[in-house]
Enzyme design. Sequence first.
Site, PDB file in Angstrom:
ATOM      1  N   ALA A   1       0.829  -1.213   0.000  1.00  0.00           N
ATOM      2  CA  ALA A   1       0.000   0.000   0.000  1.00  0.00           C
ATOM      3  C   ALA A   1       0.865   1.264   0.000  1.00  0.00           C
ATOM      4  O   ALA A   1       0.620   2.208  -0.767  1.00  0.00           O
ATOM      5  CB  ALA A   1      -0.931   0.004   1.213  1.00  0.00           C
TER       6      ALA A   1
ATOM      7  N   ARG B   1       5.357 -11.655  -4.304  1.00  0.00           N
ATOM      8  CA  ARG B   1       5.204 -10.358  -3.625  1.00  0.00           C
ATOM      9  C   ARG B   1       6.475  -9.517  -3.696  1.00  0.00           C
ATOM     10  O   ARG B   1       6.414  -8.300  -3.832  1.00  0.00           O
ATOM     11  CB  ARG B   1       4.837 -10.584  -2.151  1.00  0.00           C
ATOM     12  CG  ARG B   1       3.419 -11.007  -1.976  1.00  0.00           C
ATOM     13  CD  ARG B   1       3.106 -11.345  -0.530  1.00  0.00           C
ATOM     14  NE  ARG B   1       1.722 -11.724  -0.433  1.00  0.00           N
ATOM     15  CZ  ARG B   1       0.751 -10.943   0.042  1.00  0.00           C
ATOM     16  NH1 ARG B   1       1.022  -9.777   0.555  1.00  0.00           N
ATOM     17  NH2 ARG B   1      -0.494 -11.348   0.058  1.00  0.00           N
TER      18      ARG B   1
ATOM     19  N   TYR C   1      -0.904 -22.147  -7.638  1.00  0.00           N
ATOM     20  CA  TYR C   1      -0.730 -21.589  -8.979  1.00  0.00           C
ATOM     21  C   TYR C   1       0.718 -21.185  -9.203  1.00  0.00           C
ATOM     22  O   TYR C   1       1.472 -20.951  -8.268  1.00  0.00           O
ATOM     23  CB  TYR C   1      -1.667 -20.401  -9.211  1.00  0.00           C
ATOM     24  CG  TYR C   1      -1.674 -19.330  -8.133  1.00  0.00           C
ATOM     25  CD1 TYR C   1      -2.560 -19.403  -7.068  1.00  0.00           C
ATOM     26  CD2 TYR C   1      -0.807 -18.235  -8.195  1.00  0.00           C
ATOM     27  CE1 TYR C   1      -2.592 -18.414  -6.085  1.00  0.00           C
ATOM     28  CE2 TYR C   1      -0.834 -17.241  -7.225  1.00  0.00           C
ATOM     29  CZ  TYR C   1      -1.730 -17.342  -6.169  1.00  0.00           C
ATOM     30  OH  TYR C   1      -1.743 -16.363  -5.202  1.00  0.00           O
TER      31      TYR C   1
ATOM     32  N   ASP D   1      -4.289  -2.198   4.595  1.00  0.00           N
ATOM     33  CA  ASP D   1      -4.749  -2.982   5.738  1.00  0.00           C
ATOM     34  C   ASP D   1      -4.932  -2.138   6.996  1.00  0.00           C
ATOM     35  O   ASP D   1      -5.686  -2.519   7.891  1.00  0.00           O
ATOM     36  CB  ASP D   1      -3.756  -4.117   6.042  1.00  0.00           C
ATOM     37  CG  ASP D   1      -4.014  -5.349   5.181  1.00  0.00           C
ATOM     38  OD1 ASP D   1      -4.829  -5.254   4.234  1.00  0.00           O
ATOM     39  OD2 ASP D   1      -3.411  -6.399   5.446  1.00  0.00           O
TER      40      ASP D   1
END
Length: 417
Positions: A15, A107, A214, A292
């Site tokens: 973020a 990530r 995945y 978050d």
Amino acid sequence: MVMKCRIAIVGGGLAGTATANALKTFGIDAELFEAAPALGEIGAAVSCSPQAVKALWGLGARERVDAVGHRSPGEYTRNMQTGEFLEFRDRFKLAEKWGAPYYSFHRADLLDALASTLDPEHIHLGHRLVGATPRADGVELAFENGARVEAEYVIGADGVKSVLRQALYGNDNPSYTGQMAWRSLLDASVVPEWILEPSGQTEWVGPGAHVRAYYIRQKKLVNIVTQQDTGEWVEESWNRRGDPDEMRTSFANPEPRLKALLDLVTDCMKWGLFARPINGNWGHERIQLIGDAAHAMVPNAGQGACQAFEDAYVLGRWLSSCEDPLEAFANFRRVRIPRVHGVQRLALANLNFKHMRDLGAQKEAIASGKGSMHGKNDWLYGFDPANDWNSTPVVAEQYADPPEQAAALQNSVPSPA
Ligand code: FAD
């Protein structure tokens, strides 16, 4: 010495770095303060739906994001114990419909992509915020390393345990959701193709649990993320190294593909999942919370980070459009809160569907289009940040704020308790 700045972003996760990109793209200076000694992310994946990919593109990261995103043709859903095929969601077709791809990222790759264009001079690592004091003309920030900063405006991207949220709202703590997750990454070369083929992406649903697997990083790694109902999370820490055998035995009677996949796990992390209540505690006056810190949710709509990317883009647009940042923050909350509340409720509905204990009813729910969230969520995926950033959001009726709450939000912005 006290450092002075106009806008401070606290937290350099997805973020915070996305917001730093957005502000840079819209010509707004900001300083970013991150607790860790380096910007980095955990060894796990994050998937990103088309509307959030558009937000990432819009905040100036298109080429870098496209270079590290992995696209799978679609996701198969199977019963965890019988292996029965339940559904295929064609992501290529949906991408065409929404005008942007679905991406799965490592990530760390995505964070690197977002951090790589930021000027290191404006990134202050090793700065853990320990206190924030709002004043009439700014906010005083105190850091664990002794640094003091006077910022005119603060963007709180400091995650689910946000110190800024604590400073504004006191005991408004996140709570344990009754859910825990296992996470693991496998070298794709050790995973036989039949486990994940034909599309390279499978979700197994079963009683009280689900597992997703995945490819990421150009099919070099396989990401496994699971979730299960348990009231037994008693540890103070929210994540720790897990025991692969405990991970395996926590899924009863797995079908052959899932069993073969779990048998390959040699290393895993165990997470307790915590979320924020669905309320309007998103910031006040000179402090604006995002990501978050504002809206941690259960991960069952795959939208926690996606909503943070939308936050970043929309906040950047409002800040570049309003002379007074207080007006920008208030407008940001007016348009973002109803939408994200809808997404938080959708995530809870998906959790209930995925973990249904009556497998016949679950199958029926999929067949009737009532279980799977895909196909009837135009309000979520049809959002186009570049065009809709200043519009009152459309939210499906069953997930929308009750009318009185919605009206109150449109008339005023929430105040600290
Ligand atoms: P964080 O990632 O927590 O970052 C906060 C940053 O602030 C960190 O860098 C931290 O070091 C720093 N910080 C914290 N405190 C301070 C302080 N006091 N001072 C300074 N810095 C501080 N979302 C999706 O969109 N798609 C998915 O597929 C998906 N899968 C998920 C799977 C699981 C199992 C879980 C748990 C979540 C998933 N999410 C997903 C949600 C997503 O991971 C989060 O919503 C997202 O990472 C939040 O980013 P953030 O930057 O707001 O917070």
